[in-house]
Scaffold this motif. Sequence first.
Motif, PDB file in Angstrom:
ATOM      1  N   SER A  31       0.949  -1.180  -0.001  1.00  0.00           N
ATOM      2  CA  SER A  31       0.127   0.108  -0.011  1.00  0.00           C
ATOM      3  C   SER A  31       0.858   1.228   0.057  1.00  0.00           C
ATOM      4  N   ARG A  32       1.856   1.208   0.713  1.00  0.00           N
ATOM      5  CA  ARG A  32       2.681   2.382   0.912  1.00  0.00           C
ATOM      6  C   ARG A  32       3.560   2.648  -0.339  1.00  0.00           C
ATOM      7  N   LEU A  33       4.019   1.394  -1.284  1.00  0.00           N
ATOM      8  CA  LEU A  33       4.352   1.603  -2.659  1.00  0.00           C
ATOM      9  C   LEU A  33       3.650   2.295  -3.557  1.00  0.00           C
ATOM     10  N   ALA A  34       2.116   1.761  -3.381  1.00  0.00           N
ATOM     11  CA  ALA A  34       1.073   2.134  -4.340  1.00  0.00           C
ATOM     12  C   ALA A  34       1.191   3.701  -4.138  1.00  0.00           C
ATOM     13  N   SER A  35       1.093   4.005  -2.647  1.00  0.00           N
ATOM     14  CA  SER A  35       0.994   5.495  -2.651  1.00  0.00           C
ATOM     15  C   SER A  35       1.986   6.395  -2.923  1.00  0.00           C
ATOM     16  N   MET A  36       3.135   5.545  -2.924  1.00  0.00           N
ATOM     17  CA  MET A  36       4.425   6.442  -3.075  1.00  0.00           C
ATOM     18  C   MET A  36       4.458   6.670  -4.762  1.00  0.00           C
ATOM     19  N   GLY A  37       3.979   5.883  -5.436  1.00  0.00           N
ATOM     20  CA  GLY A  37       3.716   6.198  -6.839  1.00  0.00           C
ATOM     21  C   GLY A  37       2.760   7.424  -7.200  1.00  0.00           C
ATOM     22  N   GLU A  38       1.767   7.223  -6.441  1.00  0.00           N
ATOM     23  CA  GLU A  38       0.634   8.254  -6.738  1.00  0.00           C
ATOM     24  C   GLU A  38       1.439   9.676  -6.156  1.00  0.00           C
ATOM     25  N   MET A  39       2.121   9.547  -5.110  1.00  0.00           N
ATOM     26  CA  MET A  39       2.681  10.708  -4.178  1.00  0.00           C
ATOM     27  C   MET A  39       3.774  11.289  -5.394  1.00  0.00           C
ATOM     28  N   MET A  40       4.453  10.534  -6.157  1.00  0.00           N
ATOM     29  CA  MET A  40       5.563  10.941  -7.022  1.00  0.00           C
ATOM     30  C   MET A  40       4.941  11.757  -7.962  1.00  0.00           C
ATOM     31  N   ASP A  41       3.746  11.398  -8.285  1.00  0.00           N
ATOM     32  CA  ASP A  41       2.881  12.412  -9.356  1.00  0.00           C
ATOM     33  C   ASP A  41       2.336  13.533  -8.712  1.00  0.00           C
ATOM     34  N   ALA A  42       1.981  13.563  -7.519  1.00  0.00           N
ATOM     35  CA  ALA A  42       1.784  14.686  -6.678  1.00  0.00           C
ATOM     36  C   ALA A  42       3.090  15.834  -6.553  1.00  0.00           C
ATOM     37  N   VAL A  43       4.195  15.120  -6.354  1.00  0.00           N
ATOM     38  CA  VAL A  43       5.224  15.819  -6.181  1.00  0.00           C
ATOM     39  C   VAL A  43       5.606  16.742  -7.249  1.00  0.00           C
ATOM     40  N   ALA A  44       5.649  15.899  -8.252  1.00  0.00           N
ATOM     41  CA  ALA A  44       6.031  16.512  -9.740  1.00  0.00           C
ATOM     42  C   ALA A  44       5.061  17.543 -10.067  1.00  0.00           C
ATOM     43  N   HIS A  45       3.877  17.591  -9.840  1.00  0.00           N
ATOM     44  CA  HIS A  45       2.819  18.653  -9.826  1.00  0.00           C
ATOM     45  C   HIS A  45       2.924  20.149  -9.039  1.00  0.00           C
ATOM     46  N   GLN A  46       3.293  19.492  -7.669  1.00  0.00           N
ATOM     47  CA  GLN A  46       3.914  20.696  -6.633  1.00  0.00           C
ATOM     48  C   GLN A  46       5.171  21.227  -6.914  1.00  0.00           C
ATOM     49  N   TRP A  47       6.012  20.502  -7.772  1.00  0.00           N
ATOM     50  CA  TRP A  47       7.344  21.193  -8.045  1.00  0.00           C
ATOM     51  C   TRP A  47       7.254  22.150  -9.311  1.00  0.00           C
ATOM     52  N   ALA A  48       6.143  21.591 -10.255  1.00  0.00           N
ATOM     53  CA  ALA A  48       5.852  22.388 -11.555  1.00  0.00           C
ATOM     54  C   ALA A  48       5.929  23.863 -11.572  1.00  0.00           C
ATOM     55  N   GLN A  49       5.141  24.209 -10.270  1.00  0.00           N
ATOM     56  CA  GLN A  49       4.917  25.581 -10.214  1.00  0.00           C
ATOM     57  C   GLN A  49       6.273  26.326  -9.853  1.00  0.00           C
ATOM     58  N   PRO A  50       6.869  26.105  -8.727  1.00  0.00           N
ATOM     59  CA  PRO A  50       7.951  26.775  -8.322  1.00  0.00           C
ATOM     60  C   PRO A  50       9.261  26.806  -9.323  1.00  0.00           C
ATOM     61  N   GLU A  69      -2.196  18.865  -7.691  1.00  0.00           N
ATOM     62  CA  GLU A  69      -2.518  17.881  -8.753  1.00  0.00           C
ATOM     63  C   GLU A  69      -3.882  17.925  -8.735  1.00  0.00           C
ATOM     64  N   PHE A  70      -4.737  18.032  -7.896  1.00  0.00           N
ATOM     65  CA  PHE A  70      -6.296  18.246  -7.903  1.00  0.00           C
ATOM     66  C   PHE A  70      -6.810  19.425  -8.623  1.00  0.00           C
ATOM     67  N   LYS A  71      -5.983  20.452  -8.229  1.00  0.00           N
ATOM     68  CA  LYS A  71      -6.538  21.694  -9.171  1.00  0.00           C
ATOM     69  C   LYS A  71      -6.275  21.685 -10.419  1.00  0.00           C
ATOM     70  N   LEU A  72      -5.134  20.977 -10.735  1.00  0.00           N
ATOM     71  CA  LEU A  72      -5.069  20.554 -12.188  1.00  0.00           C
ATOM     72  C   LEU A  72      -6.065  19.958 -12.770  1.00  0.00           C
ATOM     73  N   LYS A  73      -6.761  18.840 -12.058  1.00  0.00           N
ATOM     74  CA  LYS A  73      -7.914  18.173 -12.432  1.00  0.00           C
ATOM     75  C   LYS A  73      -9.281  18.982 -12.113  1.00  0.00           C
ATOM     76  N   GLU A  74      -9.014  20.064 -11.764  1.00  0.00           N
ATOM     77  CA  GLU A  74     -10.237  20.895 -11.309  1.00  0.00           C
ATOM     78  C   GLU A  74     -11.300  20.366 -10.346  1.00  0.00           C
ATOM     79  N   ILE A  75     -10.292  19.801  -9.104  1.00  0.00           N
ATOM     80  CA  ILE A  75     -11.254  19.183  -8.306  1.00  0.00           C
ATOM     81  C   ILE A  75     -10.727  19.932  -7.034  1.00  0.00           C
ATOM     82  N   SER A  76     -12.144  20.623  -6.472  1.00  0.00           N
ATOM     83  CA  SER A  76     -11.760  21.493  -5.052  1.00  0.00           C
ATOM     84  C   SER A  76     -12.115  20.801  -3.879  1.00  0.00           C
ATOM     85  N   PHE A  77     -11.356  21.160  -2.862  1.00  0.00           N
ATOM     86  CA  PHE A  77     -11.900  20.586  -1.484  1.00  0.00           C
ATOM     87  C   PHE A  77     -12.561  21.627  -0.743  1.00  0.00           C
TER      88      PHE A  77
END
Lengths: 314, 124
Positions: free
Chosen positions: A90-109, A184-192
């Motif tokens: 589960s941790r590894l699966a999350s890690m994969g998804e998190m890497m995606d999120a990291v990439a999005h987080q870093w794109a802006q700065p 990442e969620f913003k990019l997919k137009e999902i709000s919280f």
Amino acid sequence: MNTDTFMPTKLDKILDKDSSFTDDEVNILIKAYKKNLARVNTIMKHSDKQQLQLHKLNKELDLHKVSLEQKVKSESEKRVQNERILLEQSRLASMGEMMDAVAHQWAQPLSVISAQISNLQIDQQFNNIDETYIENFSSDISKQIEHMTNTLNEFRKFLRPTNDTKEFDIESLVNEVINLVNDEFKLKEISFDVKAKNNFTLVGNPNDFMHIIINVVNNAKDAFSDKKIKNKKITIEIDKNEEMLCIKMIDNAGGIKEEVIGDVFKPNFTTKHEQNGTGIGLYMSTQIANKYGGTLDVVNVDDGAMFTFKKRLV
Amino acid sequence: MNNIDIKQTEFTPSVLFDTNSGVVEIKGNSLPENTFEFYAELMDSLKNYFENPKDATLIKMEINYFNSSSSKLFFDLFDLLDECKDKSSISVQWHYDVENESMEEAGEDFKDDFEDLDFQLVKK
């Protein structure tokens, strides 16, 4: 009732006599005595045999008990081992998804830094660079790097296995999760939308508990991805009363098909394409919820699904 | 004369006595707390019955397990039957499970002890 009631009549009569016995009567008594002695021996023989059988059965039962205890121990160890493997997967699966999120987080700065560097060259050509310019430039770049470092630290904190147990408050934890995934969620137009009606705290490993929130919101994200839905929204409600602590995570992604809604918490169950889903996330989330003495369930609501973590206080 | 119909429990057998047909059936475990009290009704009824018995009397016993005092009581029961064998044609059927060696052996011992009774061992 006395056993004498059942004695044969002839013997009763002799024994009831007050006067002395005749020779014939003595013979009858001796015969009866011998007969009863033989019967006592028979009864004792049966009793001994049954006691022996009981002893053997008890011994057999003890052996079964020991063997059963060993089996239970071995199965429990296997189960713990399997849980560990599942948690790791589960941790590894999350890690994969998190890497995606990291990439999005870093794109802006990174794009801000890139733009600053481009401007630096232009400003140098136009001799616009002075001490103040350098200070501002340095401060802007530092802010971006700090943002990236913070993001990285948050992810490392989430992914690193720890056994830290502490009191943590749910609203802060939910906001931490949102910070992790927001770009990442913003990019997919999902709000919280977080509604902490009555915030509460739990004691345990916050990283573990974070898995529940991350798994549920990531499931919602995947549910949104195939559908054209306006105003994609995940509402997280935090509430407590005297009897119950409650976190509701509600999306408007269309809900879960009724024929599979009962299976979503089973291990290895997934409705996603193989590359997207492992079928472990929600299973592990229920295990973590149970570890906190709570439950995780799901129902379909108006236009989506509602996952609820509940912990009874009484 | 009243019939007897005692239901079976974990520790006591069912006891049926149909005085019209002259059939007694005892079935189950015989481990009563007070054996002689438990069987008193049957023993008293049998004594009354043999005042004016049917031509034929059948005692059908299917016991899985019995305690020492039940063993003593069964001897008393068979004594009573032995004494009354001229008043009615008495048959005792001792039913036992083929895997229950103890009950087979007990039946054999009773049969040996009451040579003059029609004592049949019936394998299940």
